[in-house]
Design a protein around this motif. Structure first.
Motif, PDB file in Angstrom:
ATOM      1  N   ARG A 195       0.827  -1.210   0.000  1.00 17.10           N
ATOM      2  CA  ARG A 195       0.000   0.000   0.000  1.00 17.10           C
ATOM      3  C   ARG A 195       0.858   1.255   0.000  1.00 17.10           C
ATOM      4  NH1 ARG A 195      -3.248  -2.803   4.834  1.00 17.10           N
ATOM      5  NH2 ARG A 195      -1.034  -3.251   5.278  1.00 17.10           N
ATOM      6  N   ASP A 196       2.004   1.196   0.700  1.00 19.95           N
ATOM      7  CA  ASP A 196       2.939   2.321   0.679  1.00 19.95           C
ATOM      8  C   ASP A 196       3.545   2.484  -0.715  1.00 19.95           C
ATOM      9  OD1 ASP A 196       2.396   2.429   3.377  1.00 19.95           O
ATOM     10  OD2 ASP A 196       4.270   1.467   3.983  1.00 19.95           O
ATOM     11  N   VAL A 197       3.822   1.366  -1.365  1.00 25.20           N
ATOM     12  CA  VAL A 197       4.388   1.403  -2.718  1.00 25.20           C
ATOM     13  C   VAL A 197       3.389   2.039  -3.686  1.00 25.20           C
ATOM     14  CG1 VAL A 197       5.266   0.018  -4.641  1.00 25.20           C
ATOM     15  CG2 VAL A 197       5.837  -0.616  -2.285  1.00 25.20           C
ATOM     16  N   ALA A 198       2.133   1.619  -3.598  1.00 26.71           N
ATOM     17  CA  ALA A 198       1.112   2.161  -4.499  1.00 26.71           C
ATOM     18  C   ALA A 198       0.894   3.652  -4.259  1.00 26.71           C
ATOM     19  CB  ALA A 198      -0.201   1.396  -4.312  1.00 26.71           C
ATOM     20  N   ILE A 199       0.818   4.050  -2.994  1.00 24.71           N
ATOM     21  CA  ILE A 199       0.632   5.474  -2.685  1.00 24.71           C
ATOM     22  C   ILE A 199       1.825   6.293  -3.169  1.00 24.71           C
ATOM     23  CG2 ILE A 199       0.590   7.120  -0.764  1.00 24.71           C
ATOM     24  CD1 ILE A 199      -2.141   5.978  -1.362  1.00 24.71           C
ATOM     25  N   ALA A 200       3.031   5.741  -3.052  1.00 24.49           N
ATOM     26  CA  ALA A 200       4.226   6.449  -3.528  1.00 24.49           C
ATOM     27  C   ALA A 200       4.132   6.732  -5.027  1.00 24.49           C
ATOM     28  CB  ALA A 200       5.482   5.643  -3.218  1.00 24.49           C
ATOM     29  N   HIS A 201       3.622   5.770  -5.789  1.00 22.82           N
ATOM     30  CA  HIS A 201       3.423   5.975  -7.222  1.00 22.82           C
ATOM     31  C   HIS A 201       2.505   7.174  -7.470  1.00 22.82           C
ATOM     32  CE1 HIS A 201       4.996   1.889  -7.709  1.00 22.82           C
ATOM     33  NE2 HIS A 201       4.938   2.019  -9.021  1.00 22.82           N
ATOM     34  N   ILE A 202       1.400   7.208  -6.732  1.00 22.20           N
ATOM     35  CA  ILE A 202       0.398   8.249  -6.959  1.00 22.20           C
ATOM     36  C   ILE A 202       0.911   9.615  -6.513  1.00 22.20           C
ATOM     37  CG2 ILE A 202      -1.939   9.014  -6.367  1.00 22.20           C
ATOM     38  CD1 ILE A 202      -2.630   5.982  -6.051  1.00 22.20           C
ATOM     39  N   LEU A 203       1.584   9.669  -5.367  1.00 23.00           N
ATOM     40  CA  LEU A 203       2.148  10.937  -4.904  1.00 23.00           C
ATOM     41  C   LEU A 203       3.231  11.440  -5.863  1.00 23.00           C
ATOM     42  CD1 LEU A 203       2.409  10.292  -1.053  1.00 23.00           C
ATOM     43  CD2 LEU A 203       0.689  11.640  -2.276  1.00 23.00           C
ATOM     44  N   ALA A 204       4.000  10.518  -6.438  1.00 18.51           N
ATOM     45  CA  ALA A 204       5.024  10.908  -7.408  1.00 18.51           C
ATOM     46  C   ALA A 204       4.391  11.460  -8.680  1.00 18.51           C
ATOM     47  CB  ALA A 204       5.916   9.722  -7.743  1.00 18.51           C
ATOM     48  N   PHE A 205       3.194  10.999  -8.987  1.00 19.41           N
ATOM     49  CA  PHE A 205       2.476  11.544 -10.147  1.00 19.41           C
ATOM     50  C   PHE A 205       1.863  12.900  -9.828  1.00 19.41           C
ATOM     51  CE2 PHE A 205      -1.691  12.004 -12.297  1.00 19.41           C
ATOM     52  CZ  PHE A 205      -1.211  12.243 -13.586  1.00 19.41           C
ATOM     53  N   GLU A 206       1.287  13.025  -8.646  1.00 22.59           N
ATOM     54  CA  GLU A 206       0.541  14.235  -8.302  1.00 22.59           C
ATOM     55  C   GLU A 206       1.426  15.394  -7.852  1.00 22.59           C
ATOM     56  OE1 GLU A 206      -3.697  12.207  -6.881  1.00 22.59           O
ATOM     57  OE2 GLU A 206      -2.243  12.844  -5.371  1.00 22.59           O
ATOM     58  N   SER A 207       2.614  15.107  -7.371  1.00 25.98           N
ATOM     59  CA  SER A 207       3.493  16.166  -6.864  1.00 25.98           C
ATOM     60  C   SER A 207       4.258  16.829  -8.004  1.00 25.98           C
ATOM     61  CB  SER A 207       4.491  15.586  -5.862  1.00 25.98           C
ATOM     62  OG  SER A 207       5.453  16.564  -5.504  1.00 25.98           O
ATOM     63  N   PRO A 208       4.069  18.129  -8.235  1.00 31.76           N
ATOM     64  CA  PRO A 208       4.764  18.813  -9.332  1.00 31.76           C
ATOM     65  C   PRO A 208       6.281  18.732  -9.216  1.00 31.76           C
ATOM     66  CG  PRO A 208       2.994  20.188  -8.466  1.00 31.76           C
ATOM     67  CD  PRO A 208       3.153  19.044  -7.515  1.00 31.76           C
ATOM     68  N   SER A 209       6.794  18.666  -7.995  1.00 32.80           N
ATOM     69  CA  SER A 209       8.247  18.687  -7.801  1.00 32.80           C
ATOM     70  C   SER A 209       8.888  17.300  -7.876  1.00 32.80           C
ATOM     71  CB  SER A 209       8.588  19.327  -6.451  1.00 32.80           C
ATOM     72  OG  SER A 209       8.013  18.579  -5.390  1.00 32.80           O
ATOM     73  N   ALA A 210       8.083  16.253  -7.982  1.00 26.96           N
ATOM     74  CA  ALA A 210       8.632  14.896  -8.025  1.00 26.96           C
ATOM     75  C   ALA A 210       9.489  14.718  -9.275  1.00 26.96           C
ATOM     76  CB  ALA A 210       7.515  13.869  -7.996  1.00 26.96           C
ATOM     77  N   HIS A 211      10.607  14.008  -9.122  1.00 27.26           N
ATOM     78  CA  HIS A 211      11.513  13.827 -10.256  1.00 27.26           C
ATOM     79  C   HIS A 211      12.443  12.641  -9.989  1.00 27.26           C
ATOM     80  CE1 HIS A 211      13.915  16.019  -7.326  1.00 27.26           C
ATOM     81  NE2 HIS A 211      14.988  15.551  -7.930  1.00 27.26           N
ATOM     82  N   GLY A 212      12.942  12.048 -11.046  1.00 26.65           N
ATOM     83  CA  GLY A 212      13.962  11.006 -10.905  1.00 26.65           C
ATOM     84  C   GLY A 212      13.445   9.724 -10.286  1.00 26.65           C
ATOM     85  N   ARG A 213      14.277   9.139  -9.415  1.00 23.95           N
ATOM     86  CA  ARG A 213      13.989   7.850  -8.807  1.00 23.95           C
ATOM     87  C   ARG A 213      13.642   8.015  -7.328  1.00 23.95           C
ATOM     88  NH1 ARG A 213      19.130   4.366  -9.378  1.00 23.95           N
ATOM     89  NH2 ARG A 213      17.942   2.594 -10.166  1.00 23.95           N
ATOM     90  N   TYR A 214      12.862   7.053  -6.816  1.00 22.64           N
ATOM     91  CA  TYR A 214      12.518   7.029  -5.395  1.00 22.64           C
ATOM     92  C   TYR A 214      12.665   5.601  -4.882  1.00 22.64           C
ATOM     93  CZ  TYR A 214      10.648  11.744  -5.877  1.00 22.64           C
ATOM     94  OH  TYR A 214      10.512  13.095  -6.097  1.00 22.64           O
ATOM     95  N   CYS A 215      13.600   5.408  -3.950  1.00 17.62           N
ATOM     96  CA  CYS A 215      13.813   4.088  -3.349  1.00 17.62           C
ATOM     97  C   CYS A 215      12.922   3.927  -2.120  1.00 17.62           C
ATOM     98  CB  CYS A 215      15.277   3.908  -2.951  1.00 17.62           C
ATOM     99  SG  CYS A 215      16.424   3.843  -4.350  1.00 17.62           S
ATOM    100  N   LEU A 216      12.214   2.798  -2.055  1.00 13.39           N
ATOM    101  CA  LEU A 216      11.331   2.512  -0.921  1.00 13.39           C
ATOM    102  C   LEU A 216      11.781   1.214  -0.276  1.00 13.39           C
ATOM    103  CD1 LEU A 216       9.434   4.240  -2.939  1.00 13.39           C
ATOM    104  CD2 LEU A 216       7.571   3.207  -1.682  1.00 13.39           C
ATOM    105  N   ASP A 217      12.089   1.281   0.987  1.00 12.64           N
ATOM    106  CA  ASP A 217      12.618   0.103   1.636  1.00 12.64           C
ATOM    107  C   ASP A 217      12.506   0.203   3.146  1.00 12.64           C
ATOM    108  OD1 ASP A 217      13.670  -2.354   1.430  1.00 12.64           O
ATOM    109  OD2 ASP A 217      15.643  -1.761   0.741  1.00 12.64           O
ATOM    110  N   GLY A 218      12.491  -0.946   3.797  1.00 11.39           N
ATOM    111  CA  GLY A 218      12.505  -0.987   5.246  1.00 11.39           C
ATOM    112  C   GLY A 218      13.866  -1.391   5.757  1.00 11.39           C
TER     113      GLY A 218
END
Length: 328
Positions: free
Chosen positions: A231-254
């Motif tokens: 669910r965190d992975v899916a939300i990260a996708h959507i926030l990366a789409f909706e955020s104008p400043s999002a760019h490049g790569r985003y690593c998600l990990d515990g």
């Protein structure tokens, strides 16, 4: 933005991550063009058409990664595309994993991006990559090293070790960046680690197999994984789409967790289930590429609040039970 303008496409919509993407996008009022290999297969689409909002705002499209042009109709009129489709299997029945996994990942990514390049309304493309495209460098990790989004796996090293999944993700992401830059596509990649959490689809994917295989086993391999909730992975996708400043790569990990540590949590949560007590093998090779410090600075800028592993593991087992995907 009007409802008519909020049209996005999700490739690989029936998969573990893709299904949650569709679910959250529908919840946020988007119309979703969802691509699947066979829209007439109930196992692929039944769980999608039952989602809230699906009757009004879900459209199913047939598309194959290797078929050039098959994504054209699905991305037409969209403002965003989430490319989550990618082959992932570890089966002895597949004779040539290198060809079937790597070629499909690379060609499929290019087919999706070629379709996107034809559509002027698309504002951003989000691709689902992996930490497998970050960590397999072949270089030893010093204790003070902090891994971040600038790291890329070495294709030669992946090929040498026959890590075809890592190679597929690395090459697919590399060609995606090259094509996007050459064609003026605003692209962002999400690179998650091992994904846990409740499945929406009625099958057990590769990500959840390590957890499922612990139940009823006589022994376990004390490998180290770094879990992140689906669910965190899916939300990260959507926030990366909706955020104008999002760019490049985003690593998600515990944080790194050995199987023995995961088992301790599971035994406390589910004393009724049979978990193995005896360790058969300790895999140092996996540990070399999982026991490191990962910079969270960039991904936290999206506003992600990570789900605790204990919560994710409980929801995983409960979700598998609800779908009758456990043999006990």
């Amino acid at each position: 933005m009007s409802e008519a303008e909020k049209v996005v496409c999700v490739t690989g919509a029936s998969g573990f991550i893709g299904s949650w993407l569709v679910n959250f996008l529908l919840q946020r009022g988007y119309t979703v063009n969802a691509t699947v290999r066979d829209p007439n297969d109930p196992k692929k689409v039944e769980h999608l058409v039952e989602l809230d909002g699906a009757n009004e705002r879900l459209r199913l499209f047939k598309a194959e990664l290797m078929d050039e042009g098959s994504f054209d109709s699905a991305v037409e009129g969209c403002i965003g595309v989430f490319h989550a489709a990618s082959p992932c299997f570890y089966s002895s029945a597949v004779k040539d994993q290198q060809a079937e996994m790597v070629e499909a990942a690379v060609k499929g990514t290019l087919n999706v991006l070629r379709a996107c390049a034809k559509v002027a309304s698309i504002k951003r493309v989000i691709i689902t990559s992996s930490l497998a495209a970050v960590m397999s460098t072949g270089e030893p990790l010093a204790d003070n090293v902090v891994v971040d989004e600038t790291w890329f796996s070495d294709p030669g090293f992946c090929q040498e070790l026959k890590h075809w999944y890592s190679l597929s993700k690395t090459l697919a992401e590399k060609v995606a960046w090259e094509f996007s830059e050459e064609n003026g596509i605003d692209m962002v990649s999400i690179n998650p680690g091992m994904v846990s959490g409740p499945p929406l689809q009625p099958t057990v994917g590769i990500s959840l197999e390590p957890i499922v295989k612990l139940i009823g086993a006589e022994t376990f391999t004390d490998a180290t994984f770094r879990w992140v909730d689906v669910r965190d992975v899916a939300i990260a996708h959507i926030l990366a789409f909706e955020s104008p400043s999002a760019h490049g790569r985003y690593c998600l990990d515990g944080k790194p967790m050995k199987s023995s540590q995961v088992l301790k949590i599971l035994r406390e949560l589910y004393p009724d289930l049979n978990f193995p007590e005896r360790c058969s093998v300790k895999t140092r090779l996996l540990s070399v590429y999982t026991e490191y410090e990962l910079s969270e600075e960039k991904v936290k800028s999206l506003g992600i609040i990570f789900t605790p592993l204990e919560v994710s593991l409980k929801d995983t087992i409960d979700g598998l039970r609800e779908k009758n995907l456990l043999s006990v």
